[in-house]
Design an enzyme around this catalytic site. Structure first.
Site, mmCIF file in Angstrom:
data_model
loop_
_atom_site.group_PDB
_atom_site.id
_atom_site.type_symbol
_atom_site.label_atom_id
_atom_site.label_comp_id
_atom_site.label_asym_id
_atom_site.label_seq_id
_atom_site.Cartn_x
_atom_site.Cartn_y
_atom_site.Cartn_z
ATOM 1 N N GLU A 1 -5.123 1.286 2.212
ATOM 2 C CA GLU A 1 -5.052 0.149 3.145
ATOM 3 C C GLU A 1 -5.365 0.609 4.559
ATOM 4 O O GLU A 1 -6.040 -0.078 5.317
ATOM 5 C CB GLU A 1 -3.661 -0.496 3.106
ATOM 6 N N GLU A 2 -4.869 1.809 4.895
ATOM 7 C CA GLU A 2 -5.039 2.296 6.264
ATOM 8 C C GLU A 2 -6.496 2.575 6.604
ATOM 9 O O GLU A 2 -6.851 2.697 7.765
ATOM 10 C CB GLU A 2 -4.183 3.558 6.491
ATOM 11 N N HIS B 1 0.853 -1.197 0.000
ATOM 12 C CA HIS B 1 0.000 0.000 0.000
ATOM 13 C C HIS B 1 0.879 1.234 0.000
ATOM 14 O O HIS B 1 1.938 1.258 0.632
ATOM 15 C CB HIS B 1 -0.999 -0.008 1.161
ATOM 16 N N ASP C 1 -0.435 4.330 0.725
ATOM 17 C CA ASP C 1 -0.942 5.357 1.638
ATOM 18 C C ASP C 1 -0.254 5.240 3.005
ATOM 19 O O ASP C 1 0.241 4.178 3.384
ATOM 20 C CB ASP C 1 -2.472 5.271 1.793
ATOM 21 N N GLU D 1 4.470 -5.922 4.342
ATOM 22 C CA GLU D 1 4.186 -5.128 5.544
ATOM 23 C C GLU D 1 5.344 -5.319 6.535
ATOM 24 O O GLU D 1 6.030 -6.342 6.512
ATOM 25 C CB GLU D 1 2.877 -5.588 6.185
ATOM 26 N N ASP E 1 6.134 1.414 7.254
ATOM 27 C CA ASP E 1 4.754 0.997 6.894
ATOM 28 C C ASP E 1 4.263 1.812 5.704
ATOM 29 O O ASP E 1 3.560 2.780 5.881
ATOM 30 C CB ASP E 1 3.845 1.175 8.105
HETATM 31 ZN ZN LIG Z 1 0.772 -1.122 6.469
#
Ligand SMILES: [Zn+2]
Length: 431
Positions: free
Chosen positions: A163-164, A98, A100, A192, A129
């Site tokens: 994703e968040e 991801h 974001d 991740e 992250d």
């Molecule tokens: Zn993540």
């Protein structure tokens, strides 16, 4: 003693040679402030990834999460998927990251969107992250393609949004369109930040719900004329304390969830709202008996539990209060549900990445389950693809915190493991 896994020297050297590249790439990615919400800078970040991979021969597609929550012309949900086909057909390995990040927040000692490099680390919001993981997967793929240019099958790398906030405009959208289903894709690795010696097999389940208690409005000086919804909610909370929390605490799982405290059922009381809003200060209070009170619960459940039972546990408490407590009435609304998922330990992607970890670190990987969910849920439920894990560099505890960082050594190590995973999945691990 386990069998010693021979070191794929050529492959590891090719990754090692890209140490500068993985650092530079992570810095560049951090400089796109892809903060979600609202979903800032998604398009330029996706285009940067697409352009980068295009220069290395990948075919690139951009797919907007049209109609997804938050998707507007000001904040388009732009996803990128890049694919490189080998010389002959074979399986496809997909790396999904991801793009974001959560807001920077306070407490930083460096600029969160500058990609500062210090003491072998890259700092910034999203460093661990998971822009560092995305950069690792890119150099893993490029190193593998360089050492084994005749490889069979295909490699895909995606950068997806949201994703968040649940992944609806990102992996869920793409999974609905068939981008995460066999035969297009066979194995998925989500880089991740789970620590480079760990393989994350899946996550616990989630049920979010809103409970509302009902009352009757009256003047606050004569509460006996009305019925206080907040007091009714107090009774709900008391019943949760007395019965539900102890019951949840006692439910254990075979899932190897980390941290260990999450190796059981849990529930968070996410919010409670009732009566006058608290922004009346310093204005005028309005003396009313509140006629409704709302409580949001965030229940995390286990592979051993069924979602129906999870809900019934709460509803039966509410129903009993309705029988026993005068004037008690309630409504309950589902807000979100996610099934728990756990990939088998002997699944191909797990074994391939485990080989990489054993070769590089000379130890068995730790197999873990995430306490919270991530995009694997969409790959499983919508893509019906179960050969999926999370594996990537970075320390999970640093995610979402001030001065987030990713270690350059960790990115290089994780990329070696990923490159070896590719070699096992696509070439059977031959040297
Ligand atoms: Zn993540």
């Amino acid at each position: 003693m386990q069998d010693r896994v021979p070191l794929p020297e050529k492959l590891f050297d090719a990754v090692e040679a890209r140490r500068e590249e993985v650092t530079a790439l992570t810095r560049e990615l951090i400089r796109f402030p892809t903060v979600n919400p609202p979903g800032e800078a998604y398009t330029p970040c996706a285009e940067f990834i697409g352009d980068y991979l295009k220069r290395h021969g990948f075919g690139v597609e951009y797919i907007r999460g049209e109609g997804a929550p938050g998707d507007t012309d000001r904040y388009p949900r732009t996803n990128v998927i890049a694919r490189f086909d080998g010389r002959v057909p074979g399986p496809t390995v997909h790396f999904n990251s991801h793009i974001d990040v959560v807001e920077a927040g306070d407490g930083w000692t460096v600029d969160p969107f500058d990609g500062v490099v210090k003491d072998g680390r890259v700092y910034g919001r999203g460093a661990c992250d998971m822009k560092g993981g995305l950069a690792s997967s890119i150099i893993a793929a490029l190193a593998f393609m360089q050492v084994y240019p005749d490889f069979p099958g295909a490699i895909e790398i995606s950068g997806t949004v949201d994703e968040e906030s649940g992944g609806f405009g990102g992996v869920a959208h793409l999974a609905r369109l068939g981008y995460f289903s066999p035969p297009k894709v066979d194995h998925v690795i989500i880089p991740e930040p789970l620590n480079k010696e760990r393989i994350c097999l899946g996550h616990r389940g989630v049920w979010w719900a809103e409970i509302e208690t009902k009352g009757e409005i009256a003047h606050g000086s004569m509460p006996f004329l009305g019925d206080c919804a907040v007091r009714h909610m107090g009774a709900v909370l008391q019943a949760f304390e007395d019965e539900l929390f102890p019951a949840l605490d006692a439910k254990r799982t075979v899932m190897p969830v980390v941290p260990e405290g999450a190796r059981r059922s849990t529930m968070n009381i996410n919010s409670i709202h009732g009566g006058q809003t608290d922004d009346f200060r310093p204005g005028l209070p309005s003396p009313n008996v509140p006629d409704r009170c709302r409580l949001t619960i965030d229940r995390r459940f286990l592979l051993e539990e069924k979602i129906g039972d999870v809900k019934r546990e709460v509803v039966s408490i509410l129903d009993r209060l309705k029988r026993d407590r005068p004037k008690f009435d309630y409504e309950i609304r589902d807000l979100m549900e996610v099934q728990p998922t756990m990939t088998e330990r002997d699944a191909p992607v797990v074994r391939a990445v485990a080989k990489g970890i054993m070769a590089l670190f000379e130890r068995e990987p730790d197999y873990v389950i995430s306490p919270g969910t991530y995009d694997q849920k969409h790959v499983a439920r919508l893509g019906h693809l179960y050969d999926c894990i999370a594996y990537g560099p970075g320390i999970l505890d640093l995610a979402h915190r001030p001065d987030e960082w990713v270690g350059i050594d960790d990115m290089v190590d994780a990329a070696k493991v990923m490159a070896m995973g590719l070699n096992v999945l696509l070439r059977g691990g031959a040297h």
